[in-house]
Scaffold this motif. Structure first.
Motif, PDB file in Angstrom:
ATOM      1  N   MET A 183       0.824  -1.205   0.000  1.00 51.54           N
ATOM      2  CA  MET A 183       0.000   0.000   0.000  1.00 51.54           C
ATOM      3  C   MET A 183       0.862   1.262   0.000  1.00 51.54           C
ATOM      4  O   MET A 183       0.532   2.263  -0.640  1.00 51.54           O
ATOM      5  N   GLN A 184       1.975   1.214   0.717  1.00 46.71           N
ATOM      6  CA  GLN A 184       2.892   2.354   0.736  1.00 46.71           C
ATOM      7  C   GLN A 184       3.445   2.624  -0.653  1.00 46.71           C
ATOM      8  O   GLN A 184       3.475   3.777  -1.117  1.00 46.71           O
ATOM      9  N   LEU A 185       3.874   1.585  -1.347  1.00 45.92           N
ATOM     10  CA  LEU A 185       4.447   1.746  -2.679  1.00 45.92           C
ATOM     11  C   LEU A 185       3.401   2.224  -3.683  1.00 45.92           C
ATOM     12  O   LEU A 185       3.689   3.044  -4.565  1.00 45.92           O
ATOM     13  N   ILE A 186       2.178   1.719  -3.543  1.00 48.48           N
ATOM     14  CA  ILE A 186       1.090   2.188  -4.407  1.00 48.48           C
ATOM     15  C   ILE A 186       0.825   3.674  -4.170  1.00 48.48           C
ATOM     16  O   ILE A 186       0.636   4.456  -5.109  1.00 48.48           O
ATOM     17  N   THR A 187       0.821   4.060  -2.889  1.00 46.82           N
ATOM     18  CA  THR A 187       0.601   5.468  -2.551  1.00 46.82           C
ATOM     19  C   THR A 187       1.680   6.348  -3.162  1.00 46.82           C
ATOM     20  O   THR A 187       1.387   7.415  -3.711  1.00 46.82           O
ATOM     21  N   HIS A 188       2.920   5.928  -3.102  1.00 47.45           N
ATOM     22  CA  HIS A 188       4.013   6.710  -3.681  1.00 47.45           C
ATOM     23  C   HIS A 188       3.833   6.870  -5.192  1.00 47.45           C
ATOM     24  O   HIS A 188       4.046   7.960  -5.742  1.00 47.45           O
ATOM     25  N   GLN A 189       3.422   5.791  -5.864  1.00 49.21           N
ATOM     26  CA  GLN A 189       3.211   5.879  -7.307  1.00 49.21           C
ATOM     27  C   GLN A 189       2.051   6.809  -7.633  1.00 49.21           C
ATOM     28  O   GLN A 189       2.116   7.589  -8.596  1.00 49.21           O
ATOM     29  N   MET A 190       0.983   6.730  -6.843  1.00 47.61           N
ATOM     30  CA  MET A 190      -0.159   7.602  -7.077  1.00 47.61           C
ATOM     31  C   MET A 190       0.228   9.049  -6.815  1.00 47.61           C
ATOM     32  O   MET A 190      -0.179   9.958  -7.555  1.00 47.61           O
ATOM     33  N   ARG A 191       0.994   9.273  -5.782  1.00 45.64           N
ATOM     34  CA  ARG A 191       1.461  10.630  -5.471  1.00 45.64           C
ATOM     35  C   ARG A 191       2.272  11.193  -6.635  1.00 45.64           C
ATOM     36  O   ARG A 191       2.075  12.338  -7.048  1.00 45.64           O
ATOM     37  N   ASP A 192       3.200  10.385  -7.184  1.00 44.56           N
ATOM     38  CA  ASP A 192       4.022  10.853  -8.305  1.00 44.56           C
ATOM     39  C   ASP A 192       3.154  11.195  -9.514  1.00 44.56           C
ATOM     40  O   ASP A 192       3.419  12.177 -10.224  1.00 44.56           O
ATOM     41  N   LEU A 193       2.127  10.385  -9.751  1.00 40.57           N
ATOM     42  CA  LEU A 193       1.235  10.642 -10.878  1.00 40.57           C
ATOM     43  C   LEU A 193       0.475  11.949 -10.689  1.00 40.57           C
ATOM     44  O   LEU A 193       0.334  12.746 -11.629  1.00 40.57           O
ATOM     45  N   VAL A 194      -0.033  12.173  -9.483  1.00 39.48           N
ATOM     46  CA  VAL A 194      -0.819  13.375  -9.204  1.00 39.48           C
ATOM     47  C   VAL A 194       0.052  14.630  -9.283  1.00 39.48           C
ATOM     48  O   VAL A 194      -0.351  15.649  -9.859  1.00 39.48           O
ATOM     49  N   ILE A 195       1.236  14.563  -8.716  1.00 43.23           N
ATOM     50  CA  ILE A 195       2.097  15.743  -8.632  1.00 43.23           C
ATOM     51  C   ILE A 195       2.639  16.144  -9.995  1.00 43.23           C
ATOM     52  O   ILE A 195       2.712  17.328 -10.326  1.00 43.23           O
ATOM     53  N   GLY A 196       3.007  15.161 -10.803  1.00 42.60           N
ATOM     54  CA  GLY A 196       3.608  15.481 -12.084  1.00 42.60           C
ATOM     55  C   GLY A 196       4.983  16.103 -11.908  1.00 42.60           C
ATOM     56  O   GLY A 196       5.704  15.811 -10.957  1.00 42.60           O
ATOM     57  N   SER A 197       5.320  16.999 -12.804  1.00 48.25           N
ATOM     58  CA  SER A 197       6.633  17.632 -12.781  1.00 48.25           C
ATOM     59  C   SER A 197       6.513  19.072 -12.279  1.00 48.25           C
ATOM     60  O   SER A 197       5.677  19.834 -12.744  1.00 48.25           O
ATOM     61  N   ILE A 198       7.347  19.425 -11.317  1.00 48.12           N
ATOM     62  CA  ILE A 198       7.447  20.801 -10.837  1.00 48.12           C
ATOM     63  C   ILE A 198       8.841  21.306 -11.176  1.00 48.12           C
ATOM     64  O   ILE A 198       9.838  20.786 -10.679  1.00 48.12           O
ATOM     65  N   GLY A 199       8.903  22.301 -12.044  1.00 46.99           N
ATOM     66  CA  GLY A 199      10.182  22.800 -12.508  1.00 46.99           C
ATOM     67  C   GLY A 199      10.872  23.676 -11.483  1.00 46.99           C
ATOM     68  O   GLY A 199      10.366  23.934 -10.386  1.00 46.99           O
ATOM     69  N   ASP A 200      12.047  24.148 -11.861  1.00 44.01           N
ATOM     70  CA  ASP A 200      12.811  25.031 -10.983  1.00 44.01           C
ATOM     71  C   ASP A 200      12.203  26.424 -10.915  1.00 44.01           C
ATOM     72  O   ASP A 200      12.518  27.204 -10.017  1.00 44.01           O
ATOM     73  N   GLU A 201      11.342  26.758 -11.895  1.00 45.22           N
ATOM     74  CA  GLU A 201      10.670  28.050 -11.920  1.00 45.22           C
ATOM     75  C   GLU A 201       9.173  27.841 -12.120  1.00 45.22           C
ATOM     76  O   GLU A 201       8.761  26.965 -12.879  1.00 45.22           O
ATOM     77  N   VAL A 202       8.361  28.623 -11.441  1.00 42.94           N
ATOM     78  CA  VAL A 202       6.909  28.583 -11.623  1.00 42.94           C
ATOM     79  C   VAL A 202       6.366  30.001 -11.630  1.00 42.94           C
ATOM     80  O   VAL A 202       7.013  30.944 -11.139  1.00 42.94           O
ATOM     81  N   GLN A 203       5.158  30.154 -12.187  1.00 42.73           N
ATOM     82  CA  GLN A 203       4.514  31.452 -12.189  1.00 42.73           C
ATOM     83  C   GLN A 203       4.154  31.852 -10.760  1.00 42.73           C
ATOM     84  O   GLN A 203       3.573  31.065 -10.001  1.00 42.73           O
ATOM     85  N   GLN A 204       4.515  33.065 -10.378  1.00 38.58           N
ATOM     86  CA  GLN A 204       4.254  33.559  -9.034  1.00 38.58           C
ATOM     87  C   GLN A 204       3.705  34.973  -9.082  1.00 38.58           C
ATOM     88  O   GLN A 204       3.836  35.673 -10.094  1.00 38.58           O
ATOM     89  N   VAL A 205       3.087  35.361  -7.993  1.00 36.09           N
ATOM     90  CA  VAL A 205       2.507  36.692  -7.854  1.00 36.09           C
ATOM     91  C   VAL A 205       3.077  37.348  -6.603  1.00 36.09           C
ATOM     92  O   VAL A 205       3.277  36.695  -5.577  1.00 36.09           O
ATOM     93  N   VAL A 294       3.821  40.124 -11.393  1.00 37.13           N
ATOM     94  CA  VAL A 294       3.581  38.742 -11.815  1.00 37.13           C
ATOM     95  C   VAL A 294       4.795  38.292 -12.612  1.00 37.13           C
ATOM     96  O   VAL A 294       5.318  39.059 -13.432  1.00 37.13           O
ATOM     97  N   GLY A 295       5.256  37.066 -12.384  1.00 38.88           N
ATOM     98  CA  GLY A 295       6.390  36.611 -13.156  1.00 38.88           C
ATOM     99  C   GLY A 295       6.777  35.182 -12.882  1.00 38.88           C
ATOM    100  O   GLY A 295       6.345  34.565 -11.909  1.00 38.88           O
ATOM    101  N   LEU A 296       7.588  34.640 -13.778  1.00 41.83           N
ATOM    102  CA  LEU A 296       8.157  33.306 -13.611  1.00 41.83           C
ATOM    103  C   LEU A 296       9.375  33.445 -12.723  1.00 41.83           C
ATOM    104  O   LEU A 296      10.325  34.167 -13.063  1.00 41.83           O
ATOM    105  N   ARG A 297       9.345  32.759 -11.576  1.00 39.33           N
ATOM    106  CA  ARG A 297      10.413  32.940 -10.598  1.00 39.33           C
ATOM    107  C   ARG A 297      10.919  31.578 -10.100  1.00 39.33           C
ATOM    108  O   ARG A 297      10.175  30.597 -10.098  1.00 39.33           O
ATOM    109  N   PRO A 298      12.184  31.540  -9.674  1.00 35.89           N
ATOM    110  CA  PRO A 298      12.754  30.261  -9.229  1.00 35.89           C
ATOM    111  C   PRO A 298      12.176  29.811  -7.889  1.00 35.89           C
ATOM    112  O   PRO A 298      11.672  30.613  -7.104  1.00 35.89           O
ATOM    113  N   LEU A 299      12.274  28.503  -7.662  1.00 38.14           N
ATOM    114  CA  LEU A 299      11.848  27.893  -6.403  1.00 38.14           C
ATOM    115  C   LEU A 299      13.051  27.278  -5.707  1.00 38.14           C
ATOM    116  O   LEU A 299      13.897  26.651  -6.353  1.00 38.14           O
TER     117      LEU A 299
END
Length: 329
Positions: A183-205, A294-299
């Motif tokens: 169940m733990q491993l399934i949860t990790h896979q589901m989490r990865d699917l939901v989260i997707g990719s988060i880049g080094d920069e995102v739109q911020q306000v 408003v702008g694309l800024r690093p995280l």
């Protein structure tokens, strides 16, 4: 609009910006392993947190937002075992709950048994929703993967005898622990699917706000702003947010998920720089908000982890809202 994540309240301060916190669902799966193998849940230092003056804040009743349907009748299944909840028709039994409580009580901070029981049942419901969603996405974990993970924990415990002793002390059969790992491993896979990719920069306000108790107060401030009064000066004298009013209501830069109030965040992201909107009603009161930049800024890595967690928690909250959940205790 309701909060997707409960507000934190520390030393009388109601937090508006999100900080990293542990997943309850993941923690439930990990606490048993943590006791034997010293695993740690994610944590981080908190972000600067706007707070509401307790003398001015309004109390809010959240009971109407509970997605669970509670009754006083406890049904039993065909084996005569009490059913404490159903999640989209899938039963959670008294036996399931009691064993989960026994295994988690050493980690619990609940003030009483009833509170602990409710918290553990919440976790079981959430985990069942994750499992159901994973099945819908055809996410599975085979026995070979479970065995590999199992051996890791055996080695961490020192040897097989030591690990078997720990299982017995924590009321686990070997099969139950293996299923927990699955169940733990399934949860990790589901989490990865939901989260997707988060880049080094995102739109911020970059925005600032004024928080007051009533819509009439907010409307009066809007009128004063239309008449040319200074936003920062009004925030300094009128805002209930004690952590931002001395800075003219400045919330700093934030990604959309980092603000606890979704409606306030979406409003800020919908505005052009310089535009003002309000009143925006949230659980904290009524806001006047102005988008400054408003702008694309690093995280930072810490904020990337925070956004990942928030995406998963927001997704899980949506699963709870859409599910048919019956609670019998």
């Amino acid at each position: 609009m309701c909060l997707c994540i409960p507000m934190n309240n520390v030393d009388g301060e109601i937090v508006l910006k999100v900080t990293i916190k542990s997943y309850r669902s993941l923690l439930f799966l990990m606490i048993f392993i943590a006791a034997a193998c010293s695993s740690n849940a994610d944590s981080a230092d908190s972000v600067a947190a706007p707070a509401v003056d307790n003398n001015q804040a309004q109390a809010v009743d959240d009971s109407a937002n509970d997605p669970a349907n509670t009754t006083n009748t406890i049904p039993v299944n065909a084996d005569g075992v009490q059913i404490v909840a159903r999640v989209n028709g899938v039963e959670i039994t008294r036996n399931d709950l009691d064993r989960a409580i026994a295994r988690s009580s050493f980690e619990a901070e609940a003030s009483d048994a009833r509170t602990l029981e409710a918290s553990v049942l919440d976790t079981l419901i959430e985990q069942e929703l994750i499992v159901q969603a994973a099945a819908a996405q055809q996410i599975t974990v085979d026995d070979a993967t479970v065995n590999e993970e199992y051996q890791f924990y055996v080695e961490n415990a020192g040897d097989t005898d030591s690990f078997q002793q720990w299982l017995a002390q924590n009321e686990y059969s070997d099969a139950e622990f293996r299923e927990g790992l699955r169940m733990q491993l399934i949860t990790h896979q589901m989490r990865d699917l939901v989260i997707g990719s988060i880049g080094d920069e995102v739109q911020q306000v970059h925005a600032r706000h004024i928080l007051v108790n009533t819509q009439d107060e907010a409307n009066a401030i809007m009128e004063r702003l239309r008449n040319g009064e200074d936003f920062a000066a009004l925030a300094a004298t009128l805002s209930n947010d004690v952590t931002t009013r001395e800075q003219g209501g400045d919330l700093g830069w934030f990604a959309q998920e980092e603000l606890l109030e979704p409606l306030l965040a979406s409003t800020a992201f919908s505005l052009e720089p310089g535009q003002i909107a309000g009143p925006v009603a949230t659980r904290l009161g009524f806001h006047i908000i102005q988008t400054l930049e408003v702008g694309l800024r690093p995280l930072t890595p810490e904020r990337q982890a925070n956004l990942a967690q928030l995406r998963f928690e927001n997704w899980l909250q949506q699963q709870l809202q859409n599910a048919t959940i019956e609670r019998f205790i």
